[in-house]
Each structure stands twice: as structure tokens, then as C-alpha cells.
Design an enzyme around this catalytic site. Structure first.
Site, PDB file in Angstrom:
ATOM      1  N   LYS A  58       0.843  -1.205   0.000  1.00  0.00           N
ATOM      2  CA  LYS A  58       0.000   0.000   0.000  1.00  0.00           C
ATOM      3  C   LYS A  58       0.879   1.257   0.000  1.00  0.00           C
ATOM      4  O   LYS A  58       0.620   2.214  -0.734  1.00  0.00           O
ATOM      5  CB  LYS A  58      -0.920  -0.003   1.231  1.00  0.00           C
ATOM      6  CG  LYS A  58      -2.035  -1.048   1.156  1.00  0.00           C
ATOM      7  CD  LYS A  58      -2.757  -1.216   2.491  1.00  0.00           C
ATOM      8  CE  LYS A  58      -3.747  -2.375   2.440  1.00  0.00           C
ATOM      9  NZ  LYS A  58      -4.387  -2.655   3.740  1.00  0.00           N
ATOM     10  N   GLN A 102      -4.259  -1.177  10.132  1.00  0.00           N
ATOM     11  CA  GLN A 102      -4.183  -2.502   9.519  1.00  0.00           C
ATOM     12  C   GLN A 102      -4.712  -3.567  10.478  1.00  0.00           C
ATOM     13  O   GLN A 102      -4.362  -3.598  11.658  1.00  0.00           O
ATOM     14  CB  GLN A 102      -2.722  -2.806   9.129  1.00  0.00           C
ATOM     15  CG  GLN A 102      -2.520  -4.108   8.369  1.00  0.00           C
ATOM     16  CD  GLN A 102      -3.173  -4.139   6.997  1.00  0.00           C
ATOM     17  OE1 GLN A 102      -3.331  -3.110   6.333  1.00  0.00           O
ATOM     18  NE2 GLN A 102      -3.569  -5.317   6.553  1.00  0.00           N
ATOM     19  N   ASP A 125     -10.798   3.030   4.783  1.00  0.00           N
ATOM     20  CA  ASP A 125     -11.093   1.590   4.744  1.00  0.00           C
ATOM     21  C   ASP A 125     -12.598   1.317   4.742  1.00  0.00           C
ATOM     22  O   ASP A 125     -13.028   0.214   4.436  1.00  0.00           O
ATOM     23  CB  ASP A 125     -10.491   0.906   5.992  1.00  0.00           C
ATOM     24  CG  ASP A 125      -9.223   0.127   5.682  1.00  0.00           C
ATOM     25  OD1 ASP A 125      -9.070  -0.322   4.527  1.00  0.00           O
ATOM     26  OD2 ASP A 125      -8.397  -0.026   6.599  1.00  0.00           O
TER      27      ASP A 125
HETATM   28  N1  GUN Z   1      -6.520  -6.649   6.764  1.00  0.00           N
HETATM   29  C1  GUN Z   1      -6.978  -7.430   5.761  1.00  0.00           C
HETATM   30  N2  GUN Z   1      -7.628  -6.674   4.845  1.00  0.00           N
HETATM   31  C2  GUN Z   1      -7.596  -5.405   5.293  1.00  0.00           C
HETATM   32  C3  GUN Z   1      -8.081  -4.176   4.788  1.00  0.00           C
HETATM   33  O1  GUN Z   1      -8.716  -4.094   3.743  1.00  0.00           O
HETATM   34  N3  GUN Z   1      -7.823  -3.076   5.545  1.00  0.00           N
HETATM   35  C4  GUN Z   1      -7.156  -3.148   6.715  1.00  0.00           C
HETATM   36  N4  GUN Z   1      -6.983  -2.024   7.390  1.00  0.00           N
HETATM   37  N5  GUN Z   1      -6.694  -4.265   7.210  1.00  0.00           N
HETATM   38  C5  GUN Z   1      -6.897  -5.391   6.506  1.00  0.00           C
END
Ligand code: GUN
Length: 298
Positions: A58, A102, A125
Site C-alpha cells: 500500500k 491494519q 477503509d
Molecule cells: N486486513 C486485511 N484486509 C484489510 C483491509 O482491507 N484493511 C485493513 N486495514 N486491514 C486489513
């Protein structure tokens, strides 16, 4: 062994992500002309290897696009209050438009409570209850990246879900449930007749055999095989399961939820793992960051 015919039906998630990336780049130019540089803050708690990889990907994409990133990497023994303080710092940071905490978080942390501390307008998110509510009601809000990416895949691969029988396998808060809402709404990329199957579904095949589109988001390997689908079905495989593989440098390989070799001949289109849904999840997060910074897309 895949035939040429098979490769035609394999949906290329990287290509679709590239298309969206160029739309984002155009909007970033518009923002730049308004002197706006989007900023994303990432909070990564502990050292989970999969989370580390996702966060790295990311942040790399942010760098490539010119989205500013800030990060905070507290140890896995962080307290609830300390985590809230970190979130609040980014909430009040004017250079930060999006905040990503995350997941998963360590056991001592109340995940829902922590996510509710992110300002809804910075919740790229789409996990804050305000955004979940808005999306559910069809009143805007940030759509979580994976469901948004799946809808882009369907639309851009010529598989509009409107009017189709669509089965989702898996009721997670991040994928299955938002998809159920979005795909049933009277909107572009919606209008499907949707069945949500889950661990208490008694006869999964009963539902999948009648599906024109199947979205497998159960988080378990080989949940779908050829005996469970009809000819011509479109399959979106959201699984990202790590299985041990000593032939790989990393010691593992990524497989989906679907028994790909079994279903590929009967399917009219299918997303591979890796290279299907994965690339979309990152680019859709970038899109939400650009929207959070004031960008717009039609
Ligand atoms: N862990 C697995 N998928 C995601 C996501 O889309 N966003 C976040 N913040 N954590 C994750």
C-alpha cells in the site's frame, strides 16, 4: 494445464487496476492544481508477516502515485488507550486525509472500538459504523476496497451483475456483508438477486448450482469445485490463503478459495489468485484516499 481458451476467460486484475490507476492519476493532477497532496496514515500494530506485506504494498503504491504517507508501527503490546491516542493524532493532522489501521489487531485490543475512533471522513477503509451505515443505506460513504474492487472487476470485464443470480460465500464484515448490500442496491454495479451463504448454510451446492455469478470470500481453500457450479458461471475468487510450499523462496504460496483447476473449464470467466482481486484492493484504497482529499470520480 491451461489451454489458450482458458487464458481468454481468466480475468486480469492487474490490467483492470491499471485502468483505474490512470483515472486516479488524472484526478491527482486536478488536486495538485488546487495545491492538494493527499496523505495516508498507516498504523501497523505488531509484526504479522502478512500485514507487513500488505502495508508495504500500500505504501509503495502511495509513493508511486505521489500520495504522502506517514506511518506508526507500535509493538503488539500497545494498550487500547495508546492506540486511540495514535489515531487521534492522525485525526487532527491536516496533512492526513485517510487513516488505515491494519487488521488484525492483537487480542487485547477491542477492534471495533479502535476503528470507531477514526474520523469517518478519514476512514478510507470504510470500517467506521458511520460509513458502514451510509453504504448500507446507499447514501454515499467510503466503500471498503475489496467489495469496491470486486464490483469494478465485474463491470469492467463485461459481467454486469444486474438481473443475475449471484451467490456470495462468506459473511465477513469486510467483504461478504458490504457486497450483499451493494449488489442488491438499485445502482450501477448492483441490481443483482443475491444469496449470502455462510458456515451455517446447509447445502451450499443448492445455491451455487443456480448462480450466474459466484463470489467466494470464505477464507477456506477449495470451497468450490466443478460439481457445484453450472456451465458459464462467472467466478470471483477473493481468497488469499497461504499454503506451505517449500519450492518457494518465501516458503508458501497464495491460493484462493476456489479449486481453480476443477472449475476453470465450466466457468465463462474467473479471477486467478494471485493477480485477480488482490491488485484491485490496493488501487481502490488509493481511490478512497483521493476522494478523502477532495477528489471526485464519476
Ligand atoms: N486486513 C486485511 N484486509 C484489510 C483491509 O482491507 N484493511 C485493513 N486495514 N486491514 C486489513
Amino acid at each position: 494445464m491451461q489451454s489458450d481458451d482458458d487464458s481468454m476467460k481468466i480475468i486480469n486484475g492487474k490490467e483492470i487496476a491499471k485502468e483505474i490507476r490512470s483515472e486516479i492519476e488524472n484526478e491527482l493532477v486536478n488536486l495538485k492544481n488546487r495545491n492538494i497532496t493527499p496523505g495516508l496514515a498507516v498504523i501497523l500494530v505488531g509484526d504479522d508477516p502478512a500485514s507487513n506485506t500488505y502495508v508495504r504494498m500500500k505504501q509503495k503504491m502511495c509513493e508511486e502515485l505521489g500520495i504522502k504517507t506517514k506511518d506508526s508501527r507500535p509493538g503488539s503490546d500497545i494498550s487500547q488507550e495508546e492506540l486511540h491516542l495514535l489515531i487521534e493524532q492522525f485525526n487532527s493532522d491536516d496533512e492526513i486525509h485517510g487513516i488505515l489501521v491494519q487488521l488484525p489487531l492483537p487480542d487485547q485490543i477491542d477492534e471495533k472500538l479502535a476503528l470507531s475512533k477514526v474520523l469517518p471522513e478519514k476512514d478510507v477503509d470504510g470500517f467506521h459504523p458511520v460509513n458502514v451505515g451510509k453504504v448500507t443505506l446507499g447514501e454515499g460513504g467510503f466503500i471498503p476496497a475489496t467489495p469496491a474492487g470486486i464490483i469494478e472487476i465485474l463491470m469492467r470485464s463485461g459481467n454486469d451483475p444486474a438481473g443475475k443470480n449471484l451467490v456470495i460465500i462468506g459473511r465477513s464484515r469486510i467483504v461478504g456483508r458490504p457486497l450483499l448490500n451493494l449488489l442488491t442496491q438499485k445502482r450501477k454495479g448492483g441490481n443483482a438477486t443475491v444469496t449470502l451463504c455462510h458456515t451455517a448454510t446447509e447445502d451450499l451446492s443448492f445455491h451455487t448450482l443456480n448462480a450466474d455469478i459466484i463470489i467466494a470470500a470464505a477464507g477456506s481453500v477449495n470451497i468450490l469445485d466443478a460439481s457445484m457450479i453450472k456451465e458459464g458461471v462467472v467466478i470471483i475468487d477473493v481468497g488469499a490463503n497461504r499454503v506451505e510450499d517449500p519450492t518457494k523462496k518465501s516458503g508458501y504460496r497464495l491460493v484462493g478459495d476456489v479449486d481453480f483447476d476443477s472449475v476453470v473449464d465450466k466457468a465463462s470467466a474467473i479471477t486467478p489468485v494471485p493477480g485477480g482481486v488482490g491488485p484491485l484492493t490496493i488501487i481502490m484504497l488509493m481511490k478512497n484516499c483521493v476522494i478523502a482529499a477532495g477528489g471526485s470520480f464519476n
